[in-house]
Design an enzyme around this catalytic site. Structure first.
Site, PDB file in Angstrom:
ATOM      1  N   SER A  85       0.798  -1.228   0.000  1.00  9.61           N
ATOM      2  CA  SER A  85       0.000   0.000   0.000  1.00  9.61           C
ATOM      3  C   SER A  85       0.825   1.270   0.000  1.00  9.61           C
ATOM      4  O   SER A  85       0.277   2.350   0.175  1.00  9.61           O
ATOM      5  CB  SER A  85      -0.969   0.004   1.185  1.00  9.61           C
ATOM      6  N   LYS A 128      -6.050   3.042   8.853  1.00 12.25           N
ATOM      7  CA  LYS A 128      -5.190   4.060   8.254  1.00 12.25           C
ATOM      8  C   LYS A 128      -5.797   5.450   8.383  1.00 12.25           C
ATOM      9  O   LYS A 128      -5.105   6.411   8.715  1.00 12.25           O
ATOM     10  CB  LYS A 128      -4.920   3.720   6.781  1.00 12.25           C
TER      11      LYS A 128
END
Length: 189
Positions: A85, A128
């Site tokens: 990511s 996140k």
């Protein structure tokens, strides 16, 4: 300063913010990666550099700037980091460095990038976003295909933040490197 971008990751303790630093040096072409990176992050870094080198002219980067040695560093002590990511963050750090445009201080990002610049979905979006919010970031760039995952983020957090769903790395750069916006400021200890 140009060459530093803020990424978002998931750790065993939840979400975290990580800074990715890029620098370049004259000399024989090469690529150095440091910061306890796993194989997947190393691949992401290679893809990021290949994308930047192959799209330099459309990114406004003079051809001679993409030659030489590059170093990407993900500081965070000895904490191992891996996962697919960080590609858009690594790409942004490199483009920021090579165009001398600082990344905006309010922006964190997560998403993988392909060699063609497509932004791929990631896991752990809720963690996140919560990490970005805790760190004082007000904007998050995320893969368009993860947009539905924002429903898992508490409403009060969503209301305080701006989200930028993207499908292409050029869209990432348009948000992260927007001219005239405040850049991240780092202070020496």
């Amino acid at each position: 300063m140009p060459g530093v971008a803020t990424g978002l990751s998931v750790t065993g303790a939840g979400g975290d913010v990580l800074f990715i630093e890029a620098t370049s040096m004259p000399g024989k072409e090469g690529f150095v990666l440091t910061g306890q990176l796993g194989d997947v992050m190393k691949e992401s870094a290679q893809i990021a550099l290949s994308y930047v080198r192959s799209h330099a002219s459309e990114l406004g980067i003079p051809g001679e700037r993409v030659r030489g040695r590059f170093h990407l560093h993900v500081p965070a002590g000895a904490v191992p980091k891996d996962g697919p990511s960080a590609g858009i963050t690594m790409t942004t750090a490199l483009v920021s460095l090579l165009t001398d445009q600082p990344v905006r201080a309010s922006v964190g990002m997560t998403g993988e990038v392909t060699l063609q610049g497509r932004v791929l979905p990631i896991g752990g979006l809720k963690q996140k976003v919560l990490a970005a919010h805790r760190a004082g970031l007000t904007e998050v760039i995320l893969p368009k295909r993860n947009e539905g995952d924002l429903e898992d983020v508490p409403e009060q957090v969503r209301e305080q933040m701006t989200f930028h769903p993207v499908e292409d790395v050029r869209d990432v750069l348009a948000v992260a490197l927007r001219a005239g916006e405040p850049a991240a400021v780092t202070h020496a200890a």
